[in-house]
Scaffold this motif. Structure first.
Motif, PDB file in Angstrom:
ATOM      1  N   LEU A  36       0.822  -1.215   0.000  1.00 38.29           N
ATOM      2  CA  LEU A  36       0.000   0.000   0.000  1.00 38.29           C
ATOM      3  C   LEU A  36       0.854   1.263   0.000  1.00 38.29           C
ATOM      4  O   LEU A  36       0.543   2.235  -0.689  1.00 38.29           O
ATOM      5  N   PHE A  37       1.936   1.249   0.781  1.00 36.69           N
ATOM      6  CA  PHE A  37       2.828   2.402   0.794  1.00 36.69           C
ATOM      7  C   PHE A  37       3.412   2.636  -0.596  1.00 36.69           C
ATOM      8  O   PHE A  37       3.465   3.762  -1.077  1.00 36.69           O
ATOM      9  N   ALA A  38       3.864   1.561  -1.228  1.00 30.91           N
ATOM     10  CA  ALA A  38       4.449   1.686  -2.568  1.00 30.91           C
ATOM     11  C   ALA A  38       3.426   2.224  -3.562  1.00 30.91           C
ATOM     12  O   ALA A  38       3.718   3.129  -4.341  1.00 30.91           O
ATOM     13  N   GLU A  39       2.207   1.688  -3.537  1.00 29.66           N
ATOM     14  CA  GLU A  39       1.186   2.085  -4.506  1.00 29.66           C
ATOM     15  C   GLU A  39       0.645   3.490  -4.263  1.00 29.66           C
ATOM     16  O   GLU A  39       0.436   4.258  -5.198  1.00 29.66           O
ATOM     17  N   ARG A  40       0.395   3.824  -3.009  1.00 24.22           N
ATOM     18  CA  ARG A  40      -0.313   5.071  -2.706  1.00 24.22           C
ATOM     19  C   ARG A  40       0.579   6.235  -2.294  1.00 24.22           C
ATOM     20  O   ARG A  40       0.123   7.367  -2.251  1.00 24.22           O
ATOM     21  N   CYS A  41       1.835   5.938  -1.945  1.00 29.55           N
ATOM     22  CA  CYS A  41       2.728   7.012  -1.490  1.00 29.55           C
ATOM     23  C   CYS A  41       3.949   7.186  -2.385  1.00 29.55           C
ATOM     24  O   CYS A  41       4.255   8.289  -2.807  1.00 29.55           O
ATOM     25  N   ALA A  42       4.655   6.115  -2.633  1.00 31.92           N
ATOM     26  CA  ALA A  42       5.956   6.226  -3.294  1.00 31.92           C
ATOM     27  C   ALA A  42       5.881   6.206  -4.812  1.00 31.92           C
ATOM     28  O   ALA A  42       6.716   6.808  -5.480  1.00 31.92           O
ATOM     29  N   LEU A  43       4.877   5.532  -5.363  1.00 34.64           N
ATOM     30  CA  LEU A  43       4.766   5.408  -6.817  1.00 34.64           C
ATOM     31  C   LEU A  43       4.572   6.776  -7.454  1.00 34.64           C
ATOM     32  O   LEU A  43       3.691   7.542  -7.065  1.00 34.64           O
ATOM     33  N   GLY A  44       5.401   7.108  -8.390  1.00 36.50           N
ATOM     34  CA  GLY A  44       5.261   8.369  -9.112  1.00 36.50           C
ATOM     35  C   GLY A  44       6.051   9.527  -8.536  1.00 36.50           C
ATOM     36  O   GLY A  44       6.063  10.610  -9.099  1.00 36.50           O
ATOM     37  N   ILE A  45       6.721   9.314  -7.421  1.00 34.45           N
ATOM     38  CA  ILE A  45       7.539  10.381  -6.852  1.00 34.45           C
ATOM     39  C   ILE A  45       8.736  10.618  -7.768  1.00 34.45           C
ATOM     40  O   ILE A  45       9.411   9.680  -8.185  1.00 34.45           O
ATOM     41  N   GLU A  46       8.967  11.866  -8.096  1.00 35.14           N
ATOM     42  CA  GLU A  46      10.107  12.212  -8.930  1.00 35.14           C
ATOM     43  C   GLU A  46      11.020  13.154  -8.151  1.00 35.14           C
ATOM     44  O   GLU A  46      10.558  14.003  -7.407  1.00 35.14           O
ATOM     45  N   VAL A  47      12.298  12.995  -8.355  1.00 34.86           N
ATOM     46  CA  VAL A  47      13.283  13.810  -7.665  1.00 34.86           C
ATOM     47  C   VAL A  47      13.443  15.134  -8.393  1.00 34.86           C
ATOM     48  O   VAL A  47      13.615  15.171  -9.605  1.00 34.86           O
ATOM     49  N   ASN A  48      13.364  16.216  -7.638  1.00 34.32           N
ATOM     50  CA  ASN A  48      13.672  17.535  -8.184  1.00 34.32           C
ATOM     51  C   ASN A  48      15.119  17.801  -7.772  1.00 34.32           C
ATOM     52  O   ASN A  48      15.402  18.198  -6.643  1.00 34.32           O
ATOM     53  N   GLU A  49      16.036  17.545  -8.695  1.00 30.23           N
ATOM     54  CA  GLU A  49      17.467  17.599  -8.370  1.00 30.23           C
ATOM     55  C   GLU A  49      17.901  18.992  -7.915  1.00 30.23           C
ATOM     56  O   GLU A  49      18.752  19.120  -7.040  1.00 30.23           O
ATOM     57  N   PHE A  50      17.323  20.038  -8.496  1.00 27.33           N
ATOM     58  CA  PHE A  50      17.698  21.391  -8.106  1.00 27.33           C
ATOM     59  C   PHE A  50      17.323  21.647  -6.648  1.00 27.33           C
ATOM     60  O   PHE A  50      18.136  22.151  -5.866  1.00 27.33           O
ATOM     61  N   VAL A  51      16.101  21.291  -6.276  1.00 29.47           N
ATOM     62  CA  VAL A  51      15.643  21.494  -4.891  1.00 29.47           C
ATOM     63  C   VAL A  51      16.446  20.619  -3.934  1.00 29.47           C
ATOM     64  O   VAL A  51      16.841  21.066  -2.853  1.00 29.47           O
ATOM     65  N   ALA A  52      16.717  19.377  -4.334  1.00 30.58           N
ATOM     66  CA  ALA A  52      17.487  18.476  -3.476  1.00 30.58           C
ATOM     67  C   ALA A  52      18.885  19.038  -3.226  1.00 30.58           C
ATOM     68  O   ALA A  52      19.373  19.035  -2.091  1.00 30.58           O
ATOM     69  N   MET A  53      19.541  19.537  -4.284  1.00 30.65           N
ATOM     70  CA  MET A  53      20.888  20.100  -4.131  1.00 30.65           C
ATOM     71  C   MET A  53      20.839  21.364  -3.278  1.00 30.65           C
ATOM     72  O   MET A  53      21.711  21.592  -2.433  1.00 30.65           O
ATOM     73  N   ASP A  54      19.810  22.184  -3.476  1.00 25.67           N
ATOM     74  CA  ASP A  54      19.669  23.402  -2.686  1.00 25.67           C
ATOM     75  C   ASP A  54      19.481  23.062  -1.205  1.00 25.67           C
ATOM     76  O   ASP A  54      20.083  23.697  -0.333  1.00 25.67           O
ATOM     77  N   ASN A  55      18.663  22.067  -0.929  1.00 20.62           N
ATOM     78  CA  ASN A  55      18.463  21.637   0.462  1.00 20.62           C
ATOM     79  C   ASN A  55      19.758  21.091   1.059  1.00 20.62           C
ATOM     80  O   ASN A  55      20.083  21.365   2.210  1.00 20.62           O
ATOM     81  N   LEU A  56      20.482  20.317   0.275  1.00 18.98           N
ATOM     82  CA  LEU A  56      21.756  19.778   0.751  1.00 18.98           C
ATOM     83  C   LEU A  56      22.742  20.900   1.052  1.00 18.98           C
ATOM     84  O   LEU A  56      23.367  20.919   2.111  1.00 18.98           O
ATOM     85  N   MET A  57      22.867  21.841   0.132  1.00 19.80           N
ATOM     86  CA  MET A  57      23.817  22.933   0.324  1.00 19.80           C
ATOM     87  C   MET A  57      23.406  23.861   1.477  1.00 19.80           C
ATOM     88  O   MET A  57      24.237  24.566   2.027  1.00 19.80           O
ATOM     89  N   GLY A  58      22.142  23.839   1.850  1.00 22.98           N
ATOM     90  CA  GLY A  58      21.669  24.659   2.962  1.00 22.98           C
ATOM     91  C   GLY A  58      21.754  23.974   4.310  1.00 22.98           C
ATOM     92  O   GLY A  58      21.468  24.576   5.345  1.00 22.98           O
ATOM     93  N   SER A  59      22.173  22.736   4.324  1.00 24.70           N
ATOM     94  CA  SER A  59      22.205  21.967   5.560  1.00 24.70           C
ATOM     95  C   SER A  59      23.510  22.192   6.329  1.00 24.70           C
ATOM     96  O   SER A  59      24.597  22.124   5.766  1.00 24.70           O
ATOM     97  N   SER A  60      23.375  22.417   7.613  1.00 24.80           N
ATOM     98  CA  SER A  60      24.557  22.553   8.469  1.00 24.80           C
ATOM     99  C   SER A  60      25.277  21.227   8.659  1.00 24.80           C
ATOM    100  O   SER A  60      26.420  21.197   9.115  1.00 24.80           O
ATOM    101  N   ALA A  61      24.629  20.140   8.304  1.00 28.76           N
ATOM    102  CA  ALA A  61      25.258  18.831   8.426  1.00 28.76           C
ATOM    103  C   ALA A  61      26.494  18.722   7.530  1.00 28.76           C
ATOM    104  O   ALA A  61      27.387  17.920   7.786  1.00 28.76           O
ATOM    105  N   LEU A  62      26.568  19.538   6.499  1.00 31.15           N
ATOM    106  CA  LEU A  62      27.731  19.529   5.615  1.00 31.15           C
ATOM    107  C   LEU A  62      29.004  19.943   6.339  1.00 31.15           C
ATOM    108  O   LEU A  62      30.099  19.668   5.875  1.00 31.15           O
TER     109      LEU A  62
END
Length: 117
Positions: A36-62
């Motif tokens: 159910l999780f795969a069908e109703r939550c995860a299926l169709g999720i696409e990565v927005n690489e720009f937003v992901a990189m921006d979030n990574l670069m904004g993290s103090s964990a770096l």
């Protein structure tokens, strides 16, 4: 089930079928939940690489990536300063001239994939 195990009621072999039934029921719930999780939550999720990189670069964990190069005390000071000013750690460390943006990205790449994926 957990309570019965805790109290010791299931230590007699006569209760093994009950234990097996409960385990199988739980495994079934996990399998259906995963599907159910795969069908109703995860299926169709696409990565927005720009937003992901921006979030990574904004993290103090770096900051941890730069500890070997700059030392813990210096990285902690820069991180505290950046957080106090509401700025990104990466922007602050680049502005201070302690590392260039290409060097920072190279260090991040090495931290994520040390053997050059």
């Amino acid at each position: 089930m957990a309570l019965a195990c805790t109290i010791g009621h299931l230590e007699i072999n006569a209760f093994e079928p009950l234990i097996a039934t409960r385990i199988l029921d739980t495994i079934g719930l996990l399998i259906r939940g995963r599907r159910l999780f795969a069908e109703r939550c995860a299926l169709g999720i696409e990565v927005n690489e720009f937003v992901a990189m921006d979030n990574l670069m904004g993290s103090s964990a770096l900051a941890t990536v730069l500890v070997p190069k700059l030392g813990f005390e210096e990285v902690a000071r820069i991180t505290d300063s950046a957080n106090a000013d509401g700025r990104r750690f990466t922007d602050t460390v680049i502005e201070l001239g302690l590392i260039s943006e290409p060097e920072l990205k190279l260090a991040l790449g090495r931290a994520v994939c040390p053997q050059a994926c």
